[in-house]
Design a protein around this motif. Sequence first.
Motif, short mmCIF file in Angstrom:
data_model
loop_
_atom_site.label_atom_id
_atom_site.label_comp_id
_atom_site.label_asym_id
_atom_site.label_seq_id
_atom_site.Cartn_x
_atom_site.Cartn_y
_atom_site.Cartn_z
N LEU A 72 5.72 9.59 1.49
CA LEU A 72 5.71 8.92 1.16
C LEU A 72 5.52 6.97 1.90
O LEU A 72 6.59 7.65 2.91
CB LEU A 72 5.22 8.22 0.11
CG LEU A 72 5.47 8.57 -1.53
CD1 LEU A 72 5.90 7.94 -2.37
CD2 LEU A 72 3.85 8.97 -1.67
N ARG A 73 4.48 6.88 2.41
CA ARG A 73 4.66 5.65 3.37
C ARG A 73 4.14 4.27 2.56
O ARG A 73 2.85 4.63 2.02
CB ARG A 73 3.62 5.68 4.64
CG ARG A 73 3.61 5.25 5.23
CD ARG A 73 2.64 4.82 7.38
NE ARG A 73 1.48 4.28 6.14
CZ ARG A 73 0.23 4.80 6.92
NH1 ARG A 73 0.09 5.29 7.67
NH2 ARG A 73 -0.76 4.42 6.65
N LEU A 74 5.01 3.61 2.83
CA LEU A 74 5.01 1.87 1.61
C LEU A 74 5.20 0.88 2.99
O LEU A 74 5.64 1.29 4.44
CB LEU A 74 6.26 1.90 1.20
CG LEU A 74 6.81 3.05 -0.15
CD1 LEU A 74 8.06 3.17 -0.18
CD2 LEU A 74 5.88 3.46 -0.61
N VAL A 81 9.51 -3.33 0.34
CA VAL A 81 9.23 -2.17 1.00
C VAL A 81 11.05 -1.15 0.40
O VAL A 81 10.74 -0.46 -0.26
CB VAL A 81 9.23 -1.43 2.00
CG1 VAL A 81 7.75 -1.67 2.55
CG2 VAL A 81 9.73 -2.19 3.02
N ILE A 92 10.79 -1.33 -3.49
CA ILE A 92 10.02 -0.29 -3.83
C ILE A 92 10.48 1.32 -3.72
O ILE A 92 10.80 1.71 -5.17
CB ILE A 92 8.99 0.03 -3.20
CG1 ILE A 92 8.09 -1.10 -3.46
CG2 ILE A 92 7.67 1.30 -3.58
CD1 ILE A 92 6.97 -1.47 -2.47
N SER A 149 0.63 -1.16 -0.22
CA SER A 149 -0.39 -0.31 -0.23
C SER A 149 1.17 1.47 0.11
O SER A 149 1.87 1.26 0.53
CB SER A 149 -1.05 -0.16 1.56
OG SER A 149 0.22 0.28 2.33
N VAL A 150 0.61 2.04 -0.74
CA VAL A 150 1.24 3.37 -0.84
C VAL A 150 0.24 4.68 -0.24
O VAL A 150 -0.97 4.58 -0.57
CB VAL A 150 2.16 3.59 -2.62
CG1 VAL A 150 2.66 4.88 -2.30
CG2 VAL A 150 1.69 2.19 -2.35
N LYS A 151 0.41 5.54 0.78
CA LYS A 151 -0.09 7.01 0.93
C LYS A 151 0.66 7.49 1.50
O LYS A 151 2.50 7.94 1.23
CB LYS A 151 -0.79 6.12 2.74
CG LYS A 151 -1.43 7.73 3.20
CD LYS A 151 -2.33 6.19 4.61
CE LYS A 151 -3.13 8.18 5.09
NZ LYS A 151 -3.81 7.29 6.31
N PHE A 156 3.55 10.11 -6.51
CA PHE A 156 2.74 8.52 -5.81
C PHE A 156 2.47 7.80 -6.71
O PHE A 156 1.87 6.51 -6.86
CB PHE A 156 0.75 9.80 -5.34
CG PHE A 156 -0.26 8.51 -4.85
CD1 PHE A 156 -0.03 7.69 -3.37
CD2 PHE A 156 -0.95 8.12 -5.64
CE1 PHE A 156 -1.36 6.71 -3.52
CE2 PHE A 156 -2.17 7.45 -5.24
CZ PHE A 156 -2.34 6.81 -4.03
N ALA A 164 5.07 5.18 -7.30
CA ALA A 164 5.17 4.39 -6.34
C ALA A 164 4.59 3.14 -6.51
O ALA A 164 4.51 2.08 -6.43
CB ALA A 164 4.70 5.22 -4.84
N ASN A 165 2.89 3.69 -7.08
CA ASN A 165 1.86 2.94 -7.39
C ASN A 165 2.45 2.26 -8.75
O ASN A 165 1.87 0.91 -9.25
CB ASN A 165 0.76 3.34 -7.46
CG ASN A 165 -0.37 4.11 -6.34
OD1 ASN A 165 -0.62 2.88 -5.60
ND2 ASN A 165 -0.12 5.10 -5.71
#
Length: 402
Positions: free
Chosen positions: A23-25, A89, A92, A3-5, A70, A73-74
Motif C-alpha cells: 500500500l502506498r500512503l 502517514v 495511518i 491518498s491510498v494506492k 485497501f 486504510a481508506n
Amino acid sequence: MASVKVLLYTSKVLKNGEHPIMLRLIKDRKIKYVSLDHSCSKDLWDDDEQLPSKKHPNKVELIIRISKMFNDANKVVLDFENNDQHYTVDDIAKALSKKSVGKLTFFKFTDELVQRHKDVEKIGTANAFQDAKRVVSRFTKEKDVTFKEVDYIFLTRLEEDLLKRKVTENSIAVYMRTIRSVYNKAIAEGHAREAEYPFKTYKLTKLNTKTKKRALTKEQVKKIADHKLELGSKLWVARSIFLFSYYCRGINFIDMAQLKWSNIQDGRLHYTRAKTGHQFNIALLPPALEILDYYRERQDGSGFVFPILGAYHNTEQKVKNRVKKIMKEVNSNLRTVAEKVEIDFNVTTYVARHSYATVLKRQNVSTSQISEALGHSSEKITQVYLDSFENTVLDEADKFLL
C-alpha cells in the motif's frame, strides 16, 4: 487528504524472485509503504488494475486480502478526517497495524526479528530467535502457528517434547524465554493480543535452571599446569588459554579472544565483559604474566593477545564464527591434555571459570567476594550482590589460586 494506492513494489526483489505487494500512503508530500505480506511476480500482475492477473493461481485469495487492506486504510483516513485530527502517514500505518492483529504468524514474525537483528549485526540475538523458531518448528512438524495457538497447553506440550528429546531444563528455559520475548514484541507491534498472553499462566520459574557444577580441584589444575608439553604446540596453546582464564578470575573465552595488548597495563588486566558490560581490573599473577610473555614475543600485528582472532575478523558474524570454531578446537585439545594427566573429566574453557570460583570457595573466600570477582549481578546466580569490592581485596583473594 491522504491518498491510498495498491501497487507491486518492483524496486525490491524477494528471495522467491517475486516483488512485494504494497500500500502506498501519501500525505503532505510524504510517502510511506505498508507491506501486505504477500508477493507476486511481474508477469502475473495487472498494472492497469493494480491487482493479480487472471493467470495468478491464488488470484481470489490475494484480491480479498488486497481489498481488505485497501478498504481498512481508506477507513482509517476517513476516521481521521471526520474527527478533524492532524495525522501523518505514520499514524495511518500504525492504525492499520492495530487493525491487522494476528496477520503475522509466529514463524513470519520471528523471521522478521531475525532479519532486523542481522541488519544491525546483533548476530547472537538473531541466532537466539532462529533457535527458538527451530524448536517450535520441529515440535509442529514445520507447520506455522498463530500467536493465539501458542497458548498454555501449546507451551506445556512443547516443554514435554523437549524433555523427551533429552534437552536440559536449562536449555528449555532459554528457548522459552526467547519465545516469551517474541510474544512480547508481537504484542507491542500489534501482531498478538495481550489478553491471550500465555506466560501469565505458563511460568518459567518451574524449570530448574541451575547449572551443574563443572569444576576441577586446585590439585587437578596444578597437574594440568605442570604437565610437560611442547612449547607452542596446539595442546600447549589450549592449556595456556585455560590457565590464563583460571588465573584471571574465569575470564570467558569470547572476552579472551578479543583481548588486545592495550588491555594489559602496569601488570594489570583491564577489560569489559561482552555479555554483561561489567568492567574488570585484575592484578596479573606470575603464571598469567608468563603466558603473556610467550605471546608478546610472537605478535602478528593484529593487536590481539591470543591467536584466535585476526584483523580481518571485522564483523560480529565473523567474530562469532571464528570464536565458535577455535573454541571447539581448544576444548578438544583440553580433553586430550586431561587424558594425559589421567583426569576423567570433560575439561573445557568454561571449566576454568567454575574451577576458579570453586577453589576460592574451598579456601573460605566469601561468596560475595567471588560474586564480585566473577562479575555476577543477579541474585539468581550468586544470591549475594554487592556494589563493589576494592581491587586489593580481590587481588589478595586471587593469590589462593597459587
